[in-house]
Design a protein around this motif. Structure first.
Motif, short mmCIF file in Angstrom:
data_model
loop_
_atom_site.label_atom_id
_atom_site.label_comp_id
_atom_site.label_asym_id
_atom_site.label_seq_id
_atom_site.Cartn_x
_atom_site.Cartn_y
_atom_site.Cartn_z
N GLN A 186 0.82 -1.21 0.00
CA GLN A 186 0.00 0.00 0.00
C GLN A 186 0.86 1.27 0.00
O GLN A 186 0.35 2.38 0.06
CB GLN A 186 -0.93 -0.01 1.22
CG GLN A 186 -2.04 -1.06 1.11
CD GLN A 186 -2.72 -1.33 2.43
OE1 GLN A 186 -2.63 -0.51 3.35
NE2 GLN A 186 -3.38 -2.46 2.53
N GLY A 187 2.19 1.09 -0.06
CA GLY A 187 3.09 2.24 -0.16
C GLY A 187 3.53 2.81 1.17
O GLY A 187 4.08 3.91 1.22
N GLN A 188 3.31 2.07 2.26
CA GLN A 188 3.68 2.61 3.58
C GLN A 188 5.18 2.45 3.83
O GLN A 188 5.80 1.47 3.42
CB GLN A 188 2.89 1.91 4.69
CG GLN A 188 1.41 2.25 4.67
CD GLN A 188 0.72 1.88 5.97
OE1 GLN A 188 1.35 1.69 7.01
NE2 GLN A 188 -0.60 1.78 5.92
N SER A 189 5.74 3.43 4.53
CA SER A 189 7.16 3.39 4.91
C SER A 189 7.31 2.61 6.21
O SER A 189 6.33 2.32 6.90
CB SER A 189 7.69 4.81 5.10
OG SER A 189 7.02 5.42 6.20
N ASN A 190 8.56 2.30 6.58
CA ASN A 190 8.79 1.57 7.83
C ASN A 190 8.20 2.28 9.05
O ASN A 190 7.55 1.64 9.88
CB ASN A 190 10.30 1.34 8.03
CG ASN A 190 10.82 0.25 7.13
OD1 ASN A 190 10.06 -0.36 6.38
ND2 ASN A 190 12.11 0.00 7.17
N PRO A 191 8.40 3.63 9.21
CA PRO A 191 7.81 4.30 10.39
C PRO A 191 6.28 4.18 10.41
O PRO A 191 5.68 4.00 11.48
CB PRO A 191 8.26 5.76 10.23
CG PRO A 191 9.50 5.69 9.40
CD PRO A 191 9.29 4.54 8.46
N GLU A 192 5.65 4.27 9.23
CA GLU A 192 4.19 4.17 9.17
C GLU A 192 3.72 2.76 9.55
O GLU A 192 2.74 2.58 10.29
CB GLU A 192 3.69 4.51 7.75
CG GLU A 192 3.81 5.99 7.42
CD GLU A 192 3.60 6.28 5.94
OE1 GLU A 192 3.23 7.43 5.63
OE2 GLU A 192 3.80 5.40 5.09
N ILE A 193 4.45 1.75 9.06
CA ILE A 193 4.09 0.37 9.39
C ILE A 193 4.28 0.13 10.89
O ILE A 193 3.44 -0.48 11.55
CB ILE A 193 4.95 -0.62 8.57
CG1 ILE A 193 4.59 -0.50 7.08
CG2 ILE A 193 4.73 -2.06 9.04
CD1 ILE A 193 5.53 -1.27 6.16
N ALA A 194 5.40 0.63 11.43
CA ALA A 194 5.68 0.45 12.86
C ALA A 194 4.58 1.07 13.71
O ALA A 194 4.09 0.45 14.67
CB ALA A 194 7.04 1.09 13.20
N ALA A 195 4.14 2.28 13.34
CA ALA A 195 3.09 2.95 14.11
C ALA A 195 1.77 2.19 14.00
O ALA A 195 1.06 2.01 15.00
CB ALA A 195 2.91 4.39 13.60
N GLY A 196 1.45 1.73 12.80
CA GLY A 196 0.17 1.05 12.59
C GLY A 196 0.08 -0.30 13.28
O GLY A 196 -1.00 -0.70 13.73
N LEU A 197 1.20 -1.00 13.39
CA LEU A 197 1.20 -2.35 13.99
C LEU A 197 1.74 -2.35 15.42
O LEU A 197 1.87 -3.42 16.03
CB LEU A 197 2.03 -3.32 13.13
CG LEU A 197 1.51 -3.58 11.71
CD1 LEU A 197 2.44 -4.54 10.98
CD2 LEU A 197 0.09 -4.13 11.74
N PHE A 198 2.04 -1.15 15.96
CA PHE A 198 2.58 -1.02 17.33
C PHE A 198 3.86 -1.85 17.49
O PHE A 198 4.03 -2.60 18.46
CB PHE A 198 1.53 -1.42 18.37
CG PHE A 198 0.26 -0.62 18.26
CD1 PHE A 198 0.20 0.70 18.70
CD2 PHE A 198 -0.87 -1.18 17.69
CE1 PHE A 198 -0.97 1.44 18.58
CE2 PHE A 198 -2.04 -0.44 17.55
CZ PHE A 198 -2.09 0.87 18.00
N LEU A 199 4.75 -1.71 16.52
CA LEU A 199 6.03 -2.40 16.56
C LEU A 199 7.15 -1.37 16.53
O LEU A 199 6.93 -0.22 16.15
CB LEU A 199 6.19 -3.31 15.33
CG LEU A 199 5.18 -4.44 15.15
CD1 LEU A 199 5.36 -5.09 13.78
CD2 LEU A 199 5.32 -5.47 16.25
N SER A 200 8.37 -1.78 16.90
CA SER A 200 9.52 -0.88 16.75
C SER A 200 9.94 -0.88 15.28
O SER A 200 9.68 -1.84 14.54
CB SER A 200 10.69 -1.36 17.61
OG SER A 200 11.24 -2.55 17.07
#
Length: 237
Positions: A186-200
């Motif tokens: 979906q074009g998300q960056s690592n920081p966006e994925i981390a925030a969305g999945l509550f991961l580092s």
């Protein structure tokens, strides 16, 4: 005083010298970027990159002699043959095109390019694209890339041995990897994925590395193409 990191080395490939000059002045005006090679067609580009290591290549698609798609394929084949960790093994290619919904752009991405940009993109978008591709942590111009892939999705869904291999590879992903795979698509960056999945971010990077390895993908743009091929992402979703 800490030593500044070496500038990102950029190669320019375009058959119009005026275009190369303009891009060169823009890129060299940035302290973290440095034009190290120029070429007027694909053959010259291969020769130049055999002599000079570059981190990011800006590649025009339409050129006399050898076009940008064939040059992209050959340069990345040469890179893949280099020893791991070699300066020439990590080169990334950004394709420059005058049309965003263009079969040339798709062909370039399938040849291994890390994305594409329109030639009339604002200067700041071009500069940021070079940095983004060099970092490898996001898909370039996700909206443009998504629009292209939505447009050509029917072509990508055509059954082929490669598509079947990709489908089998997707099945090997863990549940968490599949979640990350869908968000990359979906074009998300690592920081966006981390925030969305509550991961580092470090955990996301680890998952991304596993996904690239399992899918045999060179970078995140290849991951997006595989997501379309296998129906994990549908046009317009």
């Amino acid at each position: 005083m800490p030593e500044l990191p070496a500038p990102i080395r950029v190669a320019l490939v375009d058959d119009q010298q005026l275009v190369r000059s303009g891009l060169g002045m823009l890129i060299n005006s940035q302290p973290d970027l440095d034009v190290v090679a120029e070429a007027g067609n694909g053959i010259e580009a291969i020769q130049a990159l055999s002599a000079t290591a570059a981190d990011v290549v800006l590649m025009d698609v339409r050129m006399p002699g050898m076009d940008g798609i064939e040059a992209t394929r050959r340069i990345l084949e040469q890179a893949a043959a280099q020893p791991a960790g070699s300066q020439r093994a990590e080169v990334k290619i950004v394709v420059l095109t005058t049309f965003d919904l263009d079969e040339y752009a798709l062909a370039a991405i399938q040849a291994g390019a890390s994305g594409f940009l329109l030639k009339d993109a604002p200067p700041e978008e071009l500069l940021e694209a070079i940095r983004t591709v060099y970092r490898g942590d996001a898909v370039i111009a996700p909206s443009t890339t998504r629009r292209l892939l939505d447009h050509v999705a029917p072509l990508l869904r055509t059954q082929s041995p490669e598509q079947s291999e990709h489908a089998a590879a997707v099945e090997t992903l863990t549940n968490r990897e599949r979640e990350v795979f869908q968000l990359i698509a979906q074009g998300q960056s690592n920081p966006e994925i981390a925030a969305g999945l509550f991961l580092s971010e470090a955990t996301v990077k680890t998952h991304v590395g596993h996904i690239l390895a399992k899918l045999g993908a060179r970078d995140r743009v290849q991951v997006v193409v595989i997501a379309y091929e296998t129906g994990v992402v549908a046009p317009g979703v």
